[in-house]
Scaffold this active site. Structure first.
Site, short mmCIF file in Angstrom:
data_model
loop_
_atom_site.label_atom_id
_atom_site.label_comp_id
_atom_site.label_asym_id
_atom_site.label_seq_id
_atom_site.Cartn_x
_atom_site.Cartn_y
_atom_site.Cartn_z
N GLU A 1 0.88 -1.15 0.09
CA GLU A 1 0.01 -0.04 -0.05
C GLU A 1 0.96 1.10 -0.05
O GLU A 1 1.83 1.27 0.38
CB GLU A 1 -0.94 -0.06 1.29
CG GLU A 1 -0.12 0.07 2.45
CD GLU A 1 -1.07 0.33 3.63
OE1 GLU A 1 -1.06 0.99 4.36
OE2 GLU A 1 -2.27 -0.43 3.63
N PHE B 1 -2.23 6.71 -0.96
CA PHE B 1 -3.61 6.84 -1.37
C PHE B 1 -4.09 5.71 -2.06
O PHE B 1 -5.38 5.38 -2.24
CB PHE B 1 -3.81 7.92 -2.41
CG PHE B 1 -3.00 9.02 -2.13
CD1 PHE B 1 -3.58 10.01 -0.87
CD2 PHE B 1 -1.82 9.62 -2.51
CE1 PHE B 1 -3.15 11.13 -0.53
CE2 PHE B 1 -1.35 10.77 -2.16
CZ PHE B 1 -1.95 11.65 -1.05
N ASP C 1 10.05 5.33 -15.80
CA ASP C 1 10.53 4.69 -14.29
C ASP C 1 10.86 3.35 -14.56
O ASP C 1 10.59 2.63 -13.78
CB ASP C 1 9.43 5.21 -13.32
CG ASP C 1 9.94 4.81 -12.02
OD1 ASP C 1 11.10 5.00 -11.63
OD2 ASP C 1 9.18 4.66 -11.03
#
EC number: 2.7.10.1
Length: 796
Positions: free
Chosen positions: A465, A468, A602
């Site tokens: 997690e 958000f 990325d």
């Protein structure tokens, strides 16, 4: 004409132009220009079609001379001698380039050496134009001498070798390569050579001992010539049978009458013998009494057959009799290797019979009537919807609709406009604040192709997690359309209760991006979505072995310098071929994303996931990232920034392209061959910026071959356009994978601690390093130690 006057060499061309001039010394000639001293080689540049006159000064007027070109006595009819001391060449061409020397007829003493180079004839003009051009023109010079410091290169046989001579000049100079003093074009070399003039380089793949020698680059324009010489030594390899490049096993299915090509790339230190065979039946049997198949020889080595011709089998205008199994058989003194493929021949498609005109008209009229009826029904349904909606949402205080704009990395020529609303979301909430008080009150239009009923989804344990969003494991029933009752393990992305509108926009944007990209074996694929009657769930493929970085670290061999858990043995021992396979699979995935006009931005080992059967899958390629409002020197609340994976143009100018992804892939290669090492260990971010600008690069990892390190360095080229494409990287890694042994284990004596970060990773409570799916900024800032520790991993 050409005359020698006190050290002055003036070569006169047709039309009276001077091609080259040596310095003039008043009075007597200097020692450097004495007739008996041939140590100085003059270099003269001419244009095609010129007339050259070369003179040879002798100690006495009665001494006759003999002229030589490249060591061979010459006297063709197109040349003429004047007293044999003046050599005249009319209408010169490229073939006239070479080293000219003259010797006294009764002596072996060389009196004069002159190197003649013939290039395209420069455009003629008046003296004023020449003067103006000479003001801005200059002779060639090497632009990156630091790349040319290593003059002796010793490599094992079958490796790839690259020599580089980057140069500049005005006009742009030409480059010619010599091997042992003679022009080298690779015509007689097995496999040939690659001359990349834009990169000023000579590339030879799969070198063999016969490639040993001195290689000289000669860079020249009409204002001067420079050269540099490299020495190549090829080390003998252990003899092996021929190696056939992977990819041949591609079965073909064609229509009768088509043309077919089968390819068979052969690598062998010893001269291979190649044959193409077709399997046949004899008396209804495909195999003989000894168990060997019956075959007929289609092509074999002959006097007039080249290796390249043998590597391709052409079948012209195929018939049904051509269908069957084809085999490429390659052998040498060590053994044999073979690959086979099947050819299927289909009959031509039957032409569609003509339909009666009246029937066509009736069918068209019927279709129009159906379309009109459907439009009327839809229009009537739409007219009734507002009243129904008003009745259902009578207690709602505020209804907010907003279009979601794409924030994914698509090139400007994509078929979809980056500002096109993809999904219109209705947010039903009693709160006027920016937070979504209840995610379940969102209404998204259902997509029948991807929609999955919530009743068929069973959520399981959390996988990770962020601030958000979160990812949980789940079992989904009916993901596979042909198996509606089968449960499949999936990963479910969802928002937290305090997520903002922008977080929802990003998640929906990622979902739509994955729909548009399509499926590929080496990327994380979208499996479905739950958009109705509850919070938004995005279902993607589940990778049981986590990300590639942790996967590699968990499999580091134990040793005295092992910096993790010395009491825990690795789950499995990786071979060198396993690492090459990881790199090859990631390159395949990036090649596919590039073909879909997708820029990742990325790419790193942390964003590559590993499935249970060790398939590499690229993740997070559909994320929305705000790359224009990031301070790369500061740590944000969303984690750390990946400056150590970013190309200089992305780092300093915020320019993201496929070429910047290639740079990141080079860093990912370094991560793979250090088994999850941290790039630039111990280098502060401010120092890293300086080192990158100065051209410094990471050193070769211990378990990495020279050839793979050269691939890394190509990915880290300062000029983006000179980096390889992902297509080229796939080809290079495929070749490396083909010739790599399956039992070549890693060196257990390598201290992997040197590739570990100098200080522990520090994740904030809302770090996006573990859950970059919901990151607005790019994850992972480099670790900043108190003291600089270089550990010998930076090189120029």
């Amino acid at each position: 004409m050409l005359v020698w006057l006190c050290g002055l060499c003036l070569v006169t061309l047709a039309g009276g132009r001077s091609a080259a001039r040596l310095p003039l010394t008043e009075g007597r000639p200097t020692a450097d220009f004495l007739p008996g001293d041939a140590s100085l080689v003059e270099e003269l540049l001419f244009g095609t079609g010129d007339t050259i006159e070369l003179s040879c000064t002798t100690p006495g007027s009665s001494v006759s001379v003999v002229w030589f070109k490249d060591g061979i006595s010459v006297d063709p009819p197109t040349w003429s001698h004047t007293g044999q001391k003046l050599l005249k060449i009319i209408n010169v061409s490229y073939d006239d380039s070479g080293v000219y020397s003259c010797k006294a007829r009764q002596s072996s003493e060389v009196l004069r050496n002159v190197t003649v180079r013939v290039t395209d004839s420069p455009s003629s003009g008046d003296d004023e134009d020449d003067d103006e051009e000479s003001e801005s023109a200059n002779a060639p010079k090497f632009t990156r001498p630091e790349w040319m410091e290593k003059k002796l290169l010793a490599v094992p046989a079958a490796n790839t070798v690259r020599f580089r001579c980057p140069a500049a000049g005005k006009p742009t100079p030409s480059i010619t390569w010599l091997k042992n003093g003679k022009e080298f074009k690779g015509e007689h070399r097995i496999g040939g050579i690659k001359l990349r003039h834009q990169q000023w380089s000579l590339v030879m793949e799969s070198v063999v001992p016969s490639d040993r020698g001195n290689y000289t680059c000669v860079v020249a324009n009409k204002y001067g010539t420079i050269r540099e010489t490299y020495t190549l030594d090829v080390l003998e390899r252990t003899p092996h049978r021929p190696i056939l490049q992977a990819g041949f096993r591609s079965n073909k299915t064609v229509v009768v009458g088509s043309d077919v090509e089968f390819h068979c790339k052969v690598y062998s230190d010893a001269q291979p013998h190649i044959q193409w065979l077709k399997h046949v039946e004899v008396n209804g049997s495909k195999f003989g009494p000894d168990g060997n198949p019956y075959v007929t020889v289609l092509k074999t080595a002959g006097v007039n057959t080249s290796d390249k011709e043998l590597e391709i089998q052409f079948l012209r205008n195929v018939t049904f009799e051509d269908a069957g199994e084809y085999t490429c058989l390659a052998g040498n003194s060590i053994g044999y290797s073979h690959h086979s493929a099947w050819l299927t021949v289909l009959p031509p498609a039957e032409p569609v019979p003509d339909v009666d005109t009246s029937v066509s008209i009736l069918a068209a009229a019927g279709c129009v009537a159906v379309v009109i009826l459907v439009v009327i029904i839809i229009f009537t349904y739409k007219m009734k919807m507002p009243s129904k909606k008003t009745m259902n949402t009578a207690t709602v205080h505020k209804v907010s609709k907003f279009p979601l704009k794409r924030q994914v990395s698509l090139e400007s020529n994509s078929s979809m406009n980056s500002n096109t609303p993809l999904v219109r979301i209705t947010r039903l909430s009693s709160s006027d604040g920016p937070m979504l008080a209840n995610v379940s009150e969102l209404e998204l239009p259902a997509d029948p192709k991807w929609e999955l009923s919530r009743s068929r989804l069973t959520l399981g344990k959390p996988l990770g997690e962020g601030c958000f969003g979160q990812v949980v494991m789940a079992d989904a029933v009916g993901i596979e359309k042909d198996k509606p009752n089968k449960a499949t393990s999936v990963a479910v992305k969802m928002l937290k209760d305090d997520a903002t509108d922008k977080d929802l926009s990003d998640l929906v944007s990622e979902m739509e991006m994955m729909k548009m990209i399509g499926k590929h074996k080496n990327i994380i694929n979208l499996l479905g979505a739950c958009t109705q009657d509850g919070p938004l769930y995005v279902l993607v493929e589940y990778a049981s072995k986590g990300n590639l970085r942790e996967y590699l670290r968990a499999r580091r061999p134990p040793g005295m310098d092992y910096s993790f858990d010395t009491c825990k043995l690795p789950e499995e021992q990786l071979t060198f071929k396993d690492l090459v396979s990881c790199a090859y699979q990631v390159a395949r995935g990036m090649e596919y994303l590039a073909s879909q006009k997708c820029i990742h931005r990325d790419l790193a080992a942390r964003n590559v996931l590993v499935t249970d059967d060790n398939v590499m899958k690229i993740a997070d390629f559909g994320l929305a990232r705000d790359v224009h409002n990031i301070d790369y020197y500061k740590k944000t609340t969303n984690g750390r920034l990946p400056v150590k994976w970013m190309a200089p143009e992305a780092l300093f100018d915020r320019v993201y392209t496929h070429q910047s992804d290639v740079w990141s892939f080079g860093v990912l290669l370094w991560e793979i061959f250090t088994l999850g090492g941290s790039p630039y260990p111990g280098i502060p971010v401010e120092e890293l910026f300086k080192l990158l600008k100065e051209g410094h690069r990471m050193d070769k990892p211990a378990n990495c071959t020279h050839e793979l390190y050269m691939i890394m360095r190509e990915c880290w080229h300062a000029v983006p356009s000179q980096r390889p494409t992902f297509k080229q990287l796939v080809e290079d890694l495929d070749r490396v994978l083909t010739v790599t042994s399956t039992d070549e284990y890693l060196d257990l004596s390598v201290p992997f601690e040197q590739y570990s970060p100098a200080c522990p990773d520090s994740h904030s409570s809302c770090s996006s390093g573990d859950d970059s799916v919901f990151a607005h900024d790019l994850p992972e800032e480099p670790c900043l130690p108190k003291h600089q520790q270089y550990n010998g991993v930076i090189r120029t």
